[in-house]
Design an enzyme around this catalytic site. Sequence first.
Site, PDB file in Angstrom:
ATOM      1  N   SER A  21      56.571 -75.119  35.322  1.00 61.53           N
ATOM      2  CA  SER A  21      57.953 -74.653  35.314  1.00 61.53           C
ATOM      3  C   SER A  21      58.662 -75.140  36.569  1.00 61.53           C
ATOM      4  O   SER A  21      58.065 -75.802  37.416  1.00 61.53           O
ATOM      5  CB  SER A  21      57.987 -73.130  35.243  1.00 61.53           C
ATOM      6  OG  SER A  21      57.297 -72.590  36.342  1.00 61.53           O
ATOM      7  N   GLU A  22      59.919 -74.830  36.687  1.00 59.13           N
ATOM      8  CA  GLU A  22      60.672 -75.016  37.928  1.00 59.13           C
ATOM      9  C   GLU A  22      61.641 -73.834  37.987  1.00 59.13           C
ATOM     10  O   GLU A  22      61.777 -73.123  36.992  1.00 59.13           O
ATOM     11  CB  GLU A  22      61.348 -76.397  37.955  1.00 59.13           C
ATOM     12  CG  GLU A  22      62.186 -76.749  36.745  1.00 59.13           C
ATOM     13  CD  GLU A  22      63.671 -76.617  37.006  1.00 59.13           C
ATOM     14  OE1 GLU A  22      64.063 -75.726  37.788  1.00 59.13           O
ATOM     15  OE2 GLU A  22      64.420 -77.381  36.389  1.00 59.13           O
ATOM     16  N   GLU A  45      47.275 -67.935  45.555  1.00 54.33           N
ATOM     17  CA  GLU A  45      48.016 -67.746  46.807  1.00 54.33           C
ATOM     18  C   GLU A  45      47.279 -66.664  47.571  1.00 54.33           C
ATOM     19  O   GLU A  45      46.896 -65.658  46.982  1.00 54.33           O
ATOM     20  CB  GLU A  45      49.446 -67.211  46.570  1.00 54.33           C
ATOM     21  CG  GLU A  45      50.446 -68.194  46.038  1.00 54.33           C
ATOM     22  CD  GLU A  45      51.817 -67.536  45.750  1.00 54.33           C
ATOM     23  OE1 GLU A  45      52.030 -66.356  46.109  1.00 54.33           O
ATOM     24  OE2 GLU A  45      52.661 -68.213  45.156  1.00 54.33           O
ATOM     25  N   GLU A  68      53.263 -65.424  37.924  1.00 50.51           N
ATOM     26  CA  GLU A  68      53.768 -64.055  38.077  1.00 50.51           C
ATOM     27  C   GLU A  68      54.928 -63.758  37.134  1.00 50.51           C
ATOM     28  O   GLU A  68      55.942 -63.208  37.559  1.00 50.51           O
ATOM     29  CB  GLU A  68      54.203 -63.800  39.526  1.00 50.51           C
ATOM     30  CG  GLU A  68      53.101 -64.039  40.536  1.00 50.51           C
ATOM     31  CD  GLU A  68      53.450 -63.511  41.939  1.00 50.51           C
ATOM     32  OE1 GLU A  68      54.515 -62.910  42.103  1.00 50.51           O
ATOM     33  OE2 GLU A  68      52.626 -63.711  42.855  1.00 50.51           O
ATOM     34  N   TYR A  73      48.971 -69.589  51.294  1.00 52.28           N
ATOM     35  CA  TYR A  73      50.427 -69.631  51.233  1.00 52.28           C
ATOM     36  C   TYR A  73      50.936 -69.594  52.660  1.00 52.28           C
ATOM     37  O   TYR A  73      50.667 -68.627  53.355  1.00 52.28           O
ATOM     38  CB  TYR A  73      50.941 -68.424  50.431  1.00 52.28           C
ATOM     39  CG  TYR A  73      52.391 -68.499  50.100  1.00 52.28           C
ATOM     40  CD1 TYR A  73      52.840 -69.258  49.032  1.00 52.28           C
ATOM     41  CD2 TYR A  73      53.317 -67.809  50.880  1.00 52.28           C
ATOM     42  CE1 TYR A  73      54.192 -69.339  48.738  1.00 52.28           C
ATOM     43  CE2 TYR A  73      54.669 -67.899  50.585  1.00 52.28           C
ATOM     44  CZ  TYR A  73      55.093 -68.659  49.518  1.00 52.28           C
ATOM     45  OH  TYR A  73      56.435 -68.747  49.232  1.00 52.28           O
ATOM     46  N   ARG A 120      47.134 -55.616  36.555  1.00 51.46           N
ATOM     47  CA  ARG A 120      46.335 -56.812  36.871  1.00 51.46           C
ATOM     48  C   ARG A 120      45.109 -56.952  35.963  1.00 51.46           C
ATOM     49  O   ARG A 120      44.747 -58.069  35.575  1.00 51.46           O
ATOM     50  CB  ARG A 120      45.944 -56.840  38.349  1.00 51.46           C
ATOM     51  CG  ARG A 120      45.058 -55.702  38.778  1.00 51.46           C
ATOM     52  CD  ARG A 120      44.885 -55.681  40.296  1.00 51.46           C
ATOM     53  NE  ARG A 120      44.220 -54.451  40.700  1.00 51.46           N
ATOM     54  CZ  ARG A 120      44.331 -53.899  41.909  1.00 51.46           C
ATOM     55  NH1 ARG A 120      45.093 -54.457  42.825  1.00 51.46           N
ATOM     56  NH2 ARG A 120      43.707 -52.795  42.197  1.00 51.46           N
ATOM     57  N   TYR A 158      54.891 -76.404  43.362  1.00 49.66           N
ATOM     58  CA  TYR A 158      55.512 -75.433  42.446  1.00 49.66           C
ATOM     59  C   TYR A 158      56.556 -76.035  41.513  1.00 49.66           C
ATOM     60  O   TYR A 158      56.928 -75.398  40.536  1.00 49.66           O
ATOM     61  CB  TYR A 158      56.173 -74.302  43.246  1.00 49.66           C
ATOM     62  CG  TYR A 158      55.177 -73.385  43.912  1.00 49.66           C
ATOM     63  CD1 TYR A 158      54.511 -73.781  45.073  1.00 49.66           C
ATOM     64  CD2 TYR A 158      54.882 -72.135  43.385  1.00 49.66           C
ATOM     65  CE1 TYR A 158      53.587 -72.951  45.684  1.00 49.66           C
ATOM     66  CE2 TYR A 158      53.965 -71.290  43.996  1.00 49.66           C
ATOM     67  CZ  TYR A 158      53.325 -71.703  45.144  1.00 49.66           C
ATOM     68  OH  TYR A 158      52.400 -70.882  45.741  1.00 49.66           O
ATOM     69  N   ASP A 163      49.334 -59.231  41.899  1.00 44.68           N
ATOM     70  CA  ASP A 163      48.288 -58.235  42.159  1.00 44.68           C
ATOM     71  C   ASP A 163      48.842 -56.834  41.959  1.00 44.68           C
ATOM     72  O   ASP A 163      48.735 -55.993  42.840  1.00 44.68           O
ATOM     73  CB  ASP A 163      47.776 -58.450  43.602  1.00 44.68           C
ATOM     74  CG  ASP A 163      46.574 -57.578  43.938  1.00 44.68           C
ATOM     75  OD1 ASP A 163      45.780 -57.318  43.021  1.00 44.68           O
ATOM     76  OD2 ASP A 163      46.452 -57.168  45.109  1.00 44.68           O
ATOM     77  N   SER A 213      61.754 -71.549  33.310  1.00 48.63           N
ATOM     78  CA  SER A 213      60.469 -70.879  33.168  1.00 48.63           C
ATOM     79  C   SER A 213      60.698 -69.724  32.203  1.00 48.63           C
ATOM     80  O   SER A 213      61.841 -69.395  31.898  1.00 48.63           O
ATOM     81  CB  SER A 213      59.981 -70.371  34.527  1.00 48.63           C
ATOM     82  OG  SER A 213      60.859 -69.393  35.020  1.00 48.63           O
ATOM     83  N   ARG A 249      61.190 -63.312  32.640  1.00 51.63           N
ATOM     84  CA  ARG A 249      60.483 -62.057  32.358  1.00 51.63           C
ATOM     85  C   ARG A 249      61.413 -60.990  31.789  1.00 51.63           C
ATOM     86  O   ARG A 249      60.972 -60.056  31.143  1.00 51.63           O
ATOM     87  CB  ARG A 249      59.778 -61.547  33.622  1.00 51.63           C
ATOM     88  CG  ARG A 249      60.693 -61.158  34.741  1.00 51.63           C
ATOM     89  CD  ARG A 249      59.942 -60.404  35.829  1.00 51.63           C
ATOM     90  NE  ARG A 249      59.084 -61.245  36.624  1.00 51.63           N
ATOM     91  CZ  ARG A 249      59.477 -61.877  37.745  1.00 51.63           C
ATOM     92  NH1 ARG A 249      60.723 -61.769  38.165  1.00 51.63           N
ATOM     93  NH2 ARG A 249      58.642 -62.609  38.436  1.00 51.63           N
TER      94      ARG A 249
HETATM   95  C1  NAG Z   1      59.259 -54.953  38.115  1.00 53.17           C
HETATM   96  O1  NAG Z   1      59.606 -56.221  38.612  1.00 53.17           O
HETATM   97  C2  NAG Z   1      60.983 -56.525  38.488  1.00 53.17           C
HETATM   98  C3  NAG Z   1      61.185 -57.976  38.851  1.00 53.17           C
HETATM   99  O2  NAG Z   1      60.545 -58.326  40.040  1.00 53.17           O
HETATM  100  C4  NAG Z   1      61.774 -55.547  39.371  1.00 53.17           C
HETATM  101  O3  NAG Z   1      63.153 -55.844  39.277  1.00 53.17           O
HETATM  102  C5  NAG Z   1      61.495 -54.146  38.884  1.00 53.17           C
HETATM  103  O4  NAG Z   1      62.136 -53.228  39.738  1.00 53.17           O
HETATM  104  C6  NAG Z   1      60.003 -53.853  38.859  1.00 53.17           C
HETATM  105  N1  NAG Z   1      59.778 -52.591  38.171  1.00 53.17           N
HETATM  106  C7  NAG Z   1      58.823 -51.740  38.501  1.00 53.17           C
HETATM  107  C8  NAG Z   1      58.648 -50.577  37.598  1.00 53.17           C
HETATM  108  O5  NAG Z   1      58.110 -51.900  39.481  1.00 53.17           O
END
Ligand code: NAG
Length: 539
Positions: free
Chosen positions: A127-128, A270, A169, A302, A215, A100, A210, A132, A135
Amino acid sequence: MKFTTAALAALGLVSSVSAVAVKKRAATDPIVVKGSKFFHKNSGEQFFMKGVAYQTDLSLVDVSELPAGQKFVDPLTDIESCKRDVPLLEALNTNLIRVYAIDTEKSQDACMKLLSDAGIYVIADLSEPGLSVNRDAPAWDHHLYERYTAVIDKLQKYDNVMGFFAGNEVTNNKSNTDASPFVKASVRDMKAYIKEKKYREIPVGYATNDDEFVRDQLADYFNCGPAEESVDFWGYNIYSWCGQSSLKISGWDKRTEEYADYNVPVFFAEYGCNEPSPRKFTEVQALYGDVMSPVFSGGIVYMYFEEANNYGLVSVDKGGKVTKLSDYTALQGQLDDITPKSVKLTSYTPTNTKARACPAQDDNWKAATNLPPKPDQPTCECLRSQLTCVPAANLAEKKYADIFGYICGQLGEGGCDGIATDGTNGIYGSYSMCDAEIRLGWALTKYYESQNSAASACDFERQARVATPTTLNSTCEKMVDAAGGTAGKALEGGSSTSSGKSSTESDKPNAGSCLTPPAGLSTLVILVASFLGMGMIML
Ligand SMILES: *[C@@H]1O[C@H](CO)[C@@H](O)[C@H](O)[C@H]1NC(C)=O
Ligand SMILES: *[C@@H]1O[C@H](CO)[C@@H](O)[C@H](O)[C@H]1NC(C)=O
């Protein structure tokens, strides 16, 4: 980590290493992609990965010995653990490990040789943990570009490197689908980089989670549009087969149908649900069985090391002594007993030739099909030389978000377009690919100049300082012109993934991800709130 050779000898592991080395093996036969399958390039045999995730557990490491800020250890740089673990991986019937985080400052030579001698391939994340696509505040910038290309430079020379993950992810649910254009841009640029450097054609893909709401769109998105921009393979992290399950109960029958026409290889990047524990790994027979093996190229369990989350195949104590857990023996037995349906390279004519259509935007999916530009550091350096207000030396990057939020709020609609990172509408500032420090300097300068360069407008409680621009040389002049001058401009994508939707002025958001201060709150309150860490403002 420190494992003494004496300790290894005591375990009898040193001698088993030499036994492995003695076993005659040809140099590793590189893996190539044809259609939706992997093959050994020379023998033409189809390749099914029987993989294990292999990442050093930080709880066993003296982190004070790591370079400042580094939050990982590259297991391929730890020769003593490789000597200990490679024979165990080989005995497990492993033919691939997933690593990873690669340390580009150290040598992987010795471990890669041991792995190669044992017939084990490596698939590596680019990435590390500290570098990365984020999000929550996605960007595809020079800093990441440098990291990803450095990993490729480091690993491309080994025949037993079979692929790279340009992300893991990143988009993980419907709240952050706008991060995917940045990840896809990294796929595009790393594929181009490998070509440009005339490296061996090592495939670049992605590992997805997933989440039932996104997905399908993720699989479509990373596969749609021009092949130069889409993934060479698709990794799927999936934990839905638990205990004595079945194709039907786990949903793997559906997953198999969904990927039956996917035009690049798919595998589980995984897997290995650990409830109940210990694991029996009954899913191995399904994954490599008659239904799934025509569609999936195997998978990666995993994971090797036991950690607090209880996914380990072996446990290692502080002294470096390794103990097989019952999961190890169970997996070994299962992998001993598989005969996936395979086909030869020469007799295989891909039937899955069509890329997926790009997913439409809806309540769950909000990623633009046009992608951000390729990071271009020379242009960013030219911009840097023109800044009149820059972040103070040593200003921690985590302080940036509040300042961005404040300034872009003050500058109002469109004010931060030059650095916009709007993955939903596909609007990217021409300087959005510069490092955060330069982007912040851009914002600080714009604000400072909007205040007629009053000294107080370049201070931010000493988090910013005035800078003296230099005269632009002619090379820079051209580059800055092309970027829309030092003000920058909003680009409608550095490349378009398809005919795609093109954003209109009317659905253009307010300054990319920059927020306007909520009405009714005074600027001072916002500023103070931000500095107190109460601001929810992110760029
Ligand atoms: C989406 O993922 C983020 C980061 O893992 C998390 O903080 C957030 O609560 C999640 N939101 C929903 C709508 O599932
Ligand atoms: C032009 O200026 C930029 C920014 O200062 C610098 O990085 C670059 O090396 C210069 N190029 C030439 C040809 O002098």
